[in-house]
Scaffold this active site. Structure first.
Site, PDB file in Angstrom:
ATOM      1  N   ASP A  13       2.594  -8.821  -1.823  1.00 45.37           N
ATOM      2  CA  ASP A  13       2.262  -7.399  -1.921  1.00 45.37           C
ATOM      3  C   ASP A  13       3.361  -6.730  -2.753  1.00 45.37           C
ATOM      4  O   ASP A  13       4.322  -7.391  -3.182  1.00 45.37           O
ATOM      5  CB  ASP A  13       2.159  -6.787  -0.518  1.00 45.37           C
ATOM      6  CG  ASP A  13       1.276  -5.538  -0.480  1.00 45.37           C
ATOM      7  OD1 ASP A  13       0.940  -4.991  -1.547  1.00 45.37           O
ATOM      8  OD2 ASP A  13       0.938  -5.092   0.632  1.00 45.37           O
ATOM      9  N   GLU A  15       4.779  -3.274  -2.024  1.00 42.56           N
ATOM     10  CA  GLU A  15       5.614  -2.221  -1.425  1.00 42.56           C
ATOM     11  C   GLU A  15       6.945  -2.755  -0.883  1.00 42.56           C
ATOM     12  O   GLU A  15       7.910  -1.997  -0.745  1.00 42.56           O
ATOM     13  CB  GLU A  15       4.845  -1.502  -0.309  1.00 42.56           C
ATOM     14  CG  GLU A  15       3.700  -0.627  -0.809  1.00 42.56           C
ATOM     15  CD  GLU A  15       2.381  -1.352  -0.985  1.00 42.56           C
ATOM     16  OE1 GLU A  15       2.373  -2.609  -0.869  1.00 42.56           O
ATOM     17  OE2 GLU A  15       1.361  -0.692  -1.237  1.00 42.56           O
ATOM     18  N   HIS A  65      -2.108  -6.832  -3.775  1.00 41.05           N
ATOM     19  CA  HIS A  65      -1.899  -5.371  -3.819  1.00 41.05           C
ATOM     20  C   HIS A  65      -2.956  -4.692  -4.687  1.00 41.05           C
ATOM     21  O   HIS A  65      -3.232  -5.140  -5.812  1.00 41.05           O
ATOM     22  CB  HIS A  65      -0.516  -5.042  -4.374  1.00 41.05           C
ATOM     23  CG  HIS A  65      -0.307  -3.574  -4.597  1.00 41.05           C
ATOM     24  ND1 HIS A  65      -0.157  -2.685  -3.542  1.00 41.05           N
ATOM     25  CD2 HIS A  65      -0.264  -2.829  -5.728  1.00 41.05           C
ATOM     26  CE1 HIS A  65      -0.005  -1.459  -4.033  1.00 41.05           C
ATOM     27  NE2 HIS A  65      -0.086  -1.517  -5.360  1.00 41.05           N
ATOM     28  N   HIS A 109       5.253  -4.901   3.660  1.00 40.32           N
ATOM     29  CA  HIS A 109       5.738  -3.607   4.149  1.00 40.32           C
ATOM     30  C   HIS A 109       5.380  -3.453   5.623  1.00 40.32           C
ATOM     31  O   HIS A 109       4.480  -4.135   6.129  1.00 40.32           O
ATOM     32  CB  HIS A 109       5.100  -2.475   3.340  1.00 40.32           C
ATOM     33  CG  HIS A 109       3.612  -2.595   3.289  1.00 40.32           C
ATOM     34  ND1 HIS A 109       2.798  -2.166   4.314  1.00 40.32           N
ATOM     35  CD2 HIS A 109       2.798  -3.175   2.369  1.00 40.32           C
ATOM     36  CE1 HIS A 109       1.538  -2.445   4.008  1.00 40.32           C
ATOM     37  NE2 HIS A 109       1.503  -3.070   2.845  1.00 40.32           N
ATOM     38  N   HIS A 120       2.281   1.400   5.786  1.00 41.13           N
ATOM     39  CA  HIS A 120       0.852   1.648   5.973  1.00 41.13           C
ATOM     40  C   HIS A 120       0.216   0.366   6.481  1.00 41.13           C
ATOM     41  O   HIS A 120       0.846  -0.696   6.451  1.00 41.13           O
ATOM     42  CB  HIS A 120       0.182   2.105   4.671  1.00 41.13           C
ATOM     43  CG  HIS A 120       0.134   1.053   3.600  1.00 41.13           C
ATOM     44  ND1 HIS A 120       1.209   0.755   2.796  1.00 41.13           N
ATOM     45  CD2 HIS A 120      -0.861   0.216   3.207  1.00 41.13           C
ATOM     46  CE1 HIS A 120       0.870  -0.199   1.943  1.00 41.13           C
ATOM     47  NE2 HIS A 120      -0.367  -0.557   2.176  1.00 41.13           N
ATOM     48  N   GLU A 139       0.107  -5.463   8.466  1.00 47.05           N
ATOM     49  CA  GLU A 139      -0.549  -6.481   7.633  1.00 47.05           C
ATOM     50  C   GLU A 139       0.050  -7.871   7.856  1.00 47.05           C
ATOM     51  O   GLU A 139      -0.665  -8.873   7.784  1.00 47.05           O
ATOM     52  CB  GLU A 139      -0.466  -6.064   6.155  1.00 47.05           C
ATOM     53  CG  GLU A 139      -1.292  -4.828   5.868  1.00 47.05           C
ATOM     54  CD  GLU A 139      -1.105  -4.273   4.467  1.00 47.05           C
ATOM     55  OE1 GLU A 139      -0.718  -5.031   3.553  1.00 47.05           O
ATOM     56  OE2 GLU A 139      -1.340  -3.056   4.274  1.00 47.05           O
TER      57      GLU A 139
HETATM   58 ZN   LIG Z   1       0.217  -3.087  -1.288  1.00 47.90          ZN
END
Ligand SMILES: [Zn+2]
Length: 275
Positions: A13, A15, A65, A109, A120, A139
């Site tokens: 990802d 972030e 992402h 993240h 998030h 996640e």
């Molecule tokens: Zn992401």
């Protein structure tokens, strides 16, 4: 005595990548996006180099992402294969069922509501919280559940210190590399990539060598995904997914024996809520 992972799956990802803290970096129209995708490719390459040094023979990297076309293939270590594009059935975990020995989450993240950089859960605009069999998860935990269904343990998570703590809380024995220390949701004290890449590479190598010491996450059976949306209108839209059960005005549940089916229902609910 531990045994080495031969087949390694790396989900990436943006972030939680070295130096990434803001939307100018994570959004494809952002003025700093090109730098961020190069940084994302750099952190992924560090994990690939570590996995190779540890003895991995097949490495598949999955871009996880946005539209999932961020990693730069021609700059990625040629020993790794790259999964790009969207939609794909298991999104950030597409292909995890293909007989891997170990999974790694790079650039992850922390979950929505926690203090991490750009925290998030799947969709920052829609999702307030997700629980898997009663346990709140981000996640990293949700994707570890999918990996666990196929018997694949997670050996390494990289990102800020918050996602590292979150992953250790859910997974127990897992290697983590904090490439930055979150100050606020949009600021952090960051390592230089020269340093973070060395740490990621060393941890990835150790994770591959010690693969048999990690346990695949088991959450029990059947699996219930509970999702709390940010408002009741989103719940009304998402509730049209067959099998979704309303718990309260902002919360739905979906239960299935197979977590990949539950996950697809979860993603469908989020898609409907966002539309
Ligand atoms: Zn992401």
């Amino acid at each position: 005595m531990t045994s080495t992972a031969k087949r390694v799956y790396i989900s990436v990802d943006i972030e939680g990548i070295t130096g990434v803290v803001g939307r100018e970096q994570t959004g494809q129209t952002g003025k700093d996006y090109e730098r961020a995708r190069r940084a994302m490719t750099g952190d992924a390459n560090a994990a690939i180099a570590g996995a190779l040094a540890g003895g991995a023979e097949l490495i598949v990297v999955n871009d996880g992402h946005g539209n999932m076309q961020n990693l730069i293939l021609e700059e990625l270590n040629p020993e790794a294969e790259l999964v790009i594009g969207s939609p794909k059935p298991l999104t950030q975990m597409e292909g995890i069922g293909d007989g891997f020995d170990l999974a790694m989450f790079v650039g992850y993240h922390a979950r929505m509501g926690s203090a991490g950089v750009l925290s998030h859960t799947i969709s920052g605009n829609v999702v307030a919280n997700i629980w898997v069999n009663g346990r709140v998860m981000g996640e990293s935990g949700i994707n570890a559940t999918l990996a666990g269904h196929f018997g694949v343990p997670v050996g390494l998570v990289t990102g800020d210190q918050c996602v590292c703590a979150e992953a250790r809380d859910v997974l127990g024995n897992v290697k983590t590399v904090a490439v930055k220390q979150a100050i606020t949701r949009y600021s952090a004290r960051c390592l230089n990539p020269t340093k973070s890449h060395g740490l990621i590479q060393a941890a990835a190598e150790a994770a591959v060598r010690e693969a048999s010491s990690f346990s695949a996450l088991k959450v029990g059976n059947p699996v219930t995904f509970r999702i709390q949306f940010k408002d009741s209108g989103m719940t009304d839209s998402a509730g049209r997914v067959p099998g979704a059960v309303k718990v309260d005005p902002t919360t739905l549940e979906f239960t299935h024996e197979d977590p990949t089916v539950g996950f697809k229902a979860l993603r469908s609910m989020i898609g409907l809520a966002a539309s």
